[in-house]
Write an enzyme that holds these catalytic residues in place. Structure first.
Site, PDB file in Angstrom:
ATOM      1  N   ASN A   7       0.995  -1.110   0.020  1.00  0.00           N
ATOM      2  CA  ASN A   7       0.058  -0.093  -0.077  1.00  0.00           C
ATOM      3  C   ASN A   7       0.694   1.201   0.064  1.00  0.00           C
ATOM      4  O   ASN A   7       1.300   1.716   1.111  1.00  0.00           O
ATOM      5  CB  ASN A   7      -0.750   0.125   1.271  1.00  0.00           C
ATOM      6  CG  ASN A   7      -1.850   1.185   1.224  1.00  0.00           C
ATOM      7  OD1 ASN A   7      -2.003   2.111   0.620  1.00  0.00           O
ATOM      8  ND2 ASN A   7      -2.606   1.175   2.367  1.00  0.00           N
ATOM      9  N   ARG A  88      -2.425  -2.043  -3.666  1.00  0.00           N
ATOM     10  CA  ARG A  88      -3.466  -1.225  -3.533  1.00  0.00           C
ATOM     11  C   ARG A  88      -3.609  -0.024  -4.381  1.00  0.00           C
ATOM     12  O   ARG A  88      -2.425   0.664  -4.459  1.00  0.00           O
ATOM     13  CB  ARG A  88      -3.803  -1.108  -1.985  1.00  0.00           C
ATOM     14  CG  ARG A  88      -4.864  -0.077  -1.872  1.00  0.00           C
ATOM     15  CD  ARG A  88      -4.704   0.941  -0.685  1.00  0.00           C
ATOM     16  NE  ARG A  88      -5.744   1.672  -0.461  1.00  0.00           N
ATOM     17  CZ  ARG A  88      -5.720   2.906   0.166  1.00  0.00           C
ATOM     18  NH1 ARG A  88      -4.614   3.364   0.587  1.00  0.00           N
ATOM     19  NH2 ARG A  88      -7.062   3.359   0.179  1.00  0.00           N
ATOM     20  N   HIS A 177     -12.671   3.055  -0.328  1.00  0.00           N
ATOM     21  CA  HIS A 177     -12.519   2.121   0.682  1.00  0.00           C
ATOM     22  C   HIS A 177     -13.237   0.900   0.254  1.00  0.00           C
ATOM     23  O   HIS A 177     -13.458  -0.121   0.957  1.00  0.00           O
ATOM     24  CB  HIS A 177     -13.271   2.468   2.069  1.00  0.00           C
ATOM     25  CG  HIS A 177     -12.922   3.660   2.721  1.00  0.00           C
ATOM     26  ND1 HIS A 177     -13.734   4.607   3.393  1.00  0.00           N
ATOM     27  CD2 HIS A 177     -11.584   3.733   3.032  1.00  0.00           C
ATOM     28  CE1 HIS A 177     -12.763   5.457   4.179  1.00  0.00           C
ATOM     29  NE2 HIS A 177     -11.609   4.959   3.711  1.00  0.00           N
ATOM     30  N   HIS A 203     -17.476   1.998   7.516  1.00  0.00           N
ATOM     31  CA  HIS A 203     -15.950   2.039   7.662  1.00  0.00           C
ATOM     32  C   HIS A 203     -15.620   3.415   8.250  1.00  0.00           C
ATOM     33  O   HIS A 203     -15.850   4.282   7.701  1.00  0.00           O
ATOM     34  CB  HIS A 203     -15.248   1.791   6.227  1.00  0.00           C
ATOM     35  CG  HIS A 203     -13.836   2.034   6.496  1.00  0.00           C
ATOM     36  ND1 HIS A 203     -12.952   1.045   5.946  1.00  0.00           N
ATOM     37  CD2 HIS A 203     -12.925   3.004   6.481  1.00  0.00           C
ATOM     38  CE1 HIS A 203     -11.586   1.246   6.335  1.00  0.00           C
ATOM     39  NE2 HIS A 203     -11.614   2.723   6.502  1.00  0.00           N
ATOM     40  N   GLY A 205     -12.793   5.172  10.036  1.00  0.00           N
ATOM     41  CA  GLY A 205     -11.462   5.309  10.403  1.00  0.00           C
ATOM     42  C   GLY A 205     -11.282   7.012  10.504  1.00  0.00           C
ATOM     43  O   GLY A 205     -12.229   7.720  10.532  1.00  0.00           O
ATOM     44  N   ASN A 206      -9.935   7.298   9.950  1.00  0.00           N
ATOM     45  CA  ASN A 206      -9.667   8.714  10.026  1.00  0.00           C
ATOM     46  C   ASN A 206     -10.503   9.172   8.668  1.00  0.00           C
ATOM     47  O   ASN A 206     -11.132  10.280   8.763  1.00  0.00           O
ATOM     48  CB  ASN A 206      -8.299   8.700   9.595  1.00  0.00           C
ATOM     49  CG  ASN A 206      -7.700  10.128  10.276  1.00  0.00           C
ATOM     50  OD1 ASN A 206      -8.563  10.905  10.699  1.00  0.00           O
ATOM     51  ND2 ASN A 206      -6.466  10.063  10.409  1.00  0.00           N
ATOM     52  N   ARG A 236     -11.929  15.901   7.422  1.00  0.00           N
ATOM     53  CA  ARG A 236     -12.714  16.246   6.157  1.00  0.00           C
ATOM     54  C   ARG A 236     -13.991  16.668   6.692  1.00  0.00           C
ATOM     55  O   ARG A 236     -14.777  15.657   7.425  1.00  0.00           O
ATOM     56  CB  ARG A 236     -12.549  14.931   5.325  1.00  0.00           C
ATOM     57  CG  ARG A 236     -11.400  15.086   4.221  1.00  0.00           C
ATOM     58  CD  ARG A 236     -11.315  13.739   3.255  1.00  0.00           C
ATOM     59  NE  ARG A 236     -10.488  12.801   3.982  1.00  0.00           N
ATOM     60  CZ  ARG A 236     -10.432  11.544   3.422  1.00  0.00           C
ATOM     61  NH1 ARG A 236     -11.245  11.020   2.776  1.00  0.00           N
ATOM     62  NH2 ARG A 236      -9.266  10.596   4.171  1.00  0.00           N
ATOM     63  N   ARG A 280      -9.984   9.503  19.848  1.00  0.00           N
ATOM     64  CA  ARG A 280      -9.666   9.358  21.250  1.00  0.00           C
ATOM     65  C   ARG A 280      -9.485  10.576  22.106  1.00  0.00           C
ATOM     66  O   ARG A 280      -9.804  10.852  23.125  1.00  0.00           O
ATOM     67  CB  ARG A 280      -8.248   8.378  21.178  1.00  0.00           C
ATOM     68  CG  ARG A 280      -8.489   6.888  20.903  1.00  0.00           C
ATOM     69  CD  ARG A 280      -7.126   6.411  20.688  1.00  0.00           C
ATOM     70  NE  ARG A 280      -6.505   6.923  19.336  1.00  0.00           N
ATOM     71  CZ  ARG A 280      -5.729   6.216  18.642  1.00  0.00           C
ATOM     72  NH1 ARG A 280      -5.109   5.258  19.244  1.00  0.00           N
ATOM     73  NH2 ARG A 280      -5.394   6.589  17.678  1.00  0.00           N
ATOM     74  N   ILE A 327     -12.383   3.646  14.539  1.00  0.00           N
ATOM     75  CA  ILE A 327     -13.396   4.024  15.175  1.00  0.00           C
ATOM     76  C   ILE A 327     -14.411   3.091  15.316  1.00  0.00           C
ATOM     77  O   ILE A 327     -14.685   2.769  16.490  1.00  0.00           O
ATOM     78  CB  ILE A 327     -13.909   5.284  14.817  1.00  0.00           C
ATOM     79  CG1 ILE A 327     -12.755   6.443  15.008  1.00  0.00           C
ATOM     80  CG2 ILE A 327     -15.192   5.740  15.816  1.00  0.00           C
ATOM     81  CD1 ILE A 327     -13.322   7.765  14.138  1.00  0.00           C
ATOM     82  N   GLU A 329     -14.174  -0.043  14.905  1.00  0.00           N
ATOM     83  CA  GLU A 329     -13.665  -1.204  15.700  1.00  0.00           C
ATOM     84  C   GLU A 329     -13.430  -1.140  17.095  1.00  0.00           C
ATOM     85  O   GLU A 329     -13.571  -1.933  18.118  1.00  0.00           O
ATOM     86  CB  GLU A 329     -12.551  -1.886  15.066  1.00  0.00           C
ATOM     87  CG  GLU A 329     -12.590  -2.426  13.577  1.00  0.00           C
ATOM     88  CD  GLU A 329     -11.472  -2.559  13.103  1.00  0.00           C
ATOM     89  OE1 GLU A 329      -9.982  -3.108  13.752  1.00  0.00           O
ATOM     90  OE2 GLU A 329     -11.195  -2.784  11.676  1.00  0.00           O
ATOM     91  N   GLU A 379      -7.433  -4.907   4.907  1.00  0.00           N
ATOM     92  CA  GLU A 379      -7.467  -4.641   3.325  1.00  0.00           C
ATOM     93  C   GLU A 379      -6.143  -5.410   2.835  1.00  0.00           C
ATOM     94  O   GLU A 379      -6.126  -5.748   1.969  1.00  0.00           O
ATOM     95  CB  GLU A 379      -7.424  -3.198   3.265  1.00  0.00           C
ATOM     96  CG  GLU A 379      -8.686  -2.350   3.504  1.00  0.00           C
ATOM     97  CD  GLU A 379      -8.476  -0.944   3.790  1.00  0.00           C
ATOM     98  OE1 GLU A 379      -8.098  -0.655   4.932  1.00  0.00           O
ATOM     99  OE2 GLU A 379      -8.756   0.027   2.870  1.00  0.00           O
TER     100      GLU A 379
HETATM  101  P1  ADP Z   1      -7.073   5.644   8.745  1.00  0.00           P
HETATM  102  O1  ADP Z   1      -6.557   4.261   8.204  1.00  0.00           O
HETATM  103  O2  ADP Z   1      -8.030   6.080   7.644  1.00  0.00           O
HETATM  104  O3  ADP Z   1      -5.838   6.427   8.681  1.00  0.00           O
HETATM  105  P2  ADP Z   1      -7.811   4.317  10.999  1.00  0.00           P
HETATM  106  O4  ADP Z   1      -8.729   3.106  10.451  1.00  0.00           O
HETATM  107  O5  ADP Z   1      -6.466   3.846  11.610  1.00  0.00           O
HETATM  108  O6  ADP Z   1      -7.641   5.592   9.929  1.00  0.00           O
HETATM  109  O7  ADP Z   1      -8.658   5.042  12.156  1.00  0.00           O
HETATM  110  C1  ADP Z   1      -8.249   6.407  12.837  1.00  0.00           C
HETATM  111  C2  ADP Z   1      -9.255   6.450  13.658  1.00  0.00           C
HETATM  112  O8  ADP Z   1      -9.593   5.487  14.805  1.00  0.00           O
HETATM  113  C3  ADP Z   1      -8.635   7.853  14.827  1.00  0.00           C
HETATM  114  O9  ADP Z   1      -9.674   8.715  14.903  1.00  0.00           O
HETATM  115  C4  ADP Z   1      -8.258   6.748  15.974  1.00  0.00           C
HETATM  116  O10 ADP Z   1      -8.714   7.700  17.207  1.00  0.00           O
HETATM  117  C5  ADP Z   1      -9.342   5.910  16.199  1.00  0.00           C
HETATM  118  N1  ADP Z   1      -8.918   4.939  16.730  1.00  0.00           N
HETATM  119  C6  ADP Z   1      -7.845   3.937  16.651  1.00  0.00           C
HETATM  120  N2  ADP Z   1      -7.656   3.130  17.659  1.00  0.00           N
HETATM  121  C7  ADP Z   1      -8.632   3.407  18.517  1.00  0.00           C
HETATM  122  C8  ADP Z   1      -9.001   2.767  19.891  1.00  0.00           C
HETATM  123  N3  ADP Z   1      -8.046   1.891  20.366  1.00  0.00           N
HETATM  124  N4  ADP Z   1      -9.626   3.445  20.558  1.00  0.00           N
HETATM  125  C9  ADP Z   1     -10.483   4.478  20.052  1.00  0.00           C
HETATM  126  N5  ADP Z   1     -10.295   4.874  18.714  1.00  0.00           N
HETATM  127  C10 ADP Z   1      -9.303   4.402  17.972  1.00  0.00           C
END
Ligand code: ADP
Length: 393
Positions: A7, A88, A177, A203, A205-206, A236, A280, A327, A329, A379
């Site tokens: 990736n 990817r 995604h 999904h 995440g960030n 975003r 977090r 987030i 998970e 992924e």
């Molecule tokens: P990306 O791959 O899009 O960068 P991720 O899937 O890693 O993003 O997700 C990042 C987000 O997940 C952040 O907002 C982070 O705070 C949250 N996150 C990651 N691990 C944890 C955790 N253990 N508890 C709560 N939130 C988490």
């Protein structure tokens, strides 16, 4: 059989080497700050984490170091042991509906689609070429993040704008995604032992996107022409009224690019809270009573609920709602707030079962009208599986 999953970003390269006999990761890691001062690489191997500072002038240098390290650490004894490499790719335009073997034409297309993903596609092409140089005989596969969304029908992927924009410039929804949403659909099919599931995959995440899946096929997704659209994200904005753009341009004397930068990098959790893009930090802020963090989380939850409700109606029947990515998970709080807002649909969360992080789990009550799951995404594994399947064909 060992398969490498890659990736590459504009200044990074993440990799995982899988033993596909048991789908276990033999070694994984990331090269960071490629082409920027202060390069580093981190390797995770046999429970250890090794971080090395090493200037990385190009992706080719990173690939060279990576392969040397695999031999030094005795993960492989020669390069021929890597029987396939899967890459990817963020954007496959409207041409690629599934993963394919790498050819010169495929590389040219990836470069051609750079207009849609200027930070990612050029880096993908550079990285594929770097691997081709050192592993000229190894078959390579590309896995497009947009491919899964190519089953969306025209009335949903088009924007209600002048039709010529679509004809001339291919302005339409592409989504993102896709590899993650496909992994969620396949995992639920396997875990529930049922075919043709109707799923709403979240999904979170960030970046974040929500996808409606009917009979294993994507029928709509929240991201659009770019990964800017849809739900609120870390930095975003997600969906906004486009008129805000020229209005702020005039008020602040900014260019369109500057405003897009604000909407991409200074909005979402970060913009609303004024504190952080990381959920977090937002959760910590909420515990301390920070009003802007409370507001940011409320807006985030609302944007997710809006898409789930929309896709519930679109699907007509839903077997499962799945939460995945950082987030999805790891945040029982966010999941609880989302599901509680869906109470009018008879969807109910089991608070005890919801107290789970990073593990596959059913978190809905037995009398919930829709089953709700936490499904950790992978992924890299999906890329390795596609690579193996295509090579074996
Ligand atoms: P990306 O791959 O899009 O960068 P991720 O899937 O890693 O993003 O997700 C990042 C987000 O997940 C952040 O907002 C982070 O705070 C949250 N996150 C990651 N691990 C944890 C955790 N253990 N508890 C709560 N939130 C988490």
């Amino acid at each position: 059989m060992k398969i490498m999953s890659i990736n590459a970003g504009s200044s990074s390269l993440k990799f995982s080497l899988f033993d596909m006999n048991d789908e276990k990761v033999l070694i994984s890691g990331v090269f960071e700050r490629i082409g920027i001062d202060g390069g580093t690489y981190t390797l995770k191997y046999k429970g250890d984490k090794i971080k090395v500072e090493h200037e990385l002038d190009s992706h080719a240098t990173a690939v060279k170091i990576l392969l040397e390290k695999l031999i030094d650490l005795h993960v492989i004894s020669n390069l021929e042991e890597i029987e396939g490499v899967g890459h990817r790719i963020v954007h496959g335009g409207d041409k690629y509906t599934k993963s394919v073997m790498v050819t010169d034409e495929v590389i040219e297309d990836i470069i051609r689609f750079s207009d849609y993903a200027p930070l990612h596609n050029p880096a993908h092409a550079i990285c594929i070429k770097a691997f081709r140089e050192v592993l000229p005989k190894t078959p390579m596969v590309v896995v497009f993040d947009t491919a899964y969304h190519q089953t969306i029908e025209k009335s949903r992927f088009l924007y209600p704008v002048p039709y010529e924009w679509y004809e001339k410039y291919h302005i339409r929804k592409y989504g993102a995604h896709g590899t993650s949403h496909r992994f969620i659909a396949e995992t639920l099919k396997e875990k529930l032992g049922k075919e043709d599931l109707d799923i709403i995959s979240c999904h979170l995440g960030n970046g974040g996107s929500i996808t409606a899946i009917k009979d294993e096929k994507c029928i709509d997704t929240s991201m659009g022409f770019t990964p800017h659209a849809g739900i609120m994200m870390g930095t975003r904005s997600g969906d906004i009224d486009v008129s805000i753009v020229p209005y702020i341009m005039e008020k602040e004397g900014k260019s369109a690019n500057e405003i897009m930068n604000d909407l991409n990098k200074k909005s979402g959790f970060l913009g609303v809270s004024g504190l952080s893009s990381d959920s977090r930090d937002i959760e910590d802020g909420i515990k301390e009573g920070n009003e802007r963090c409370i507001l940011a989380e409320e807006m985030y939850v609302n944007s997710i609920v809006k898409y789930i409700a929309q896709y519930y109606v679109l699907l007509g029947h839903v077997d499962a709602i799945a939460f995945t990515a950082g987030i999805g998970e790891n945040s029982p709080e966010t999941r609880q707030k989302v599901i509680e807002k869906l109470a009018c649909l008879g969807i109910k969360i089991d608070l005890e079962k919801n107290n789970v992080r990073g593990k596959f789990a059913k978190i809905s009550t037995d009398d919930s009208t829709v089953e709700v799951y936490v499904v950790p995404t992978d992924e890299e594994l999906m890329i390795a599986r596609d690579t193996l399947n295509i090579i074996n064909r």
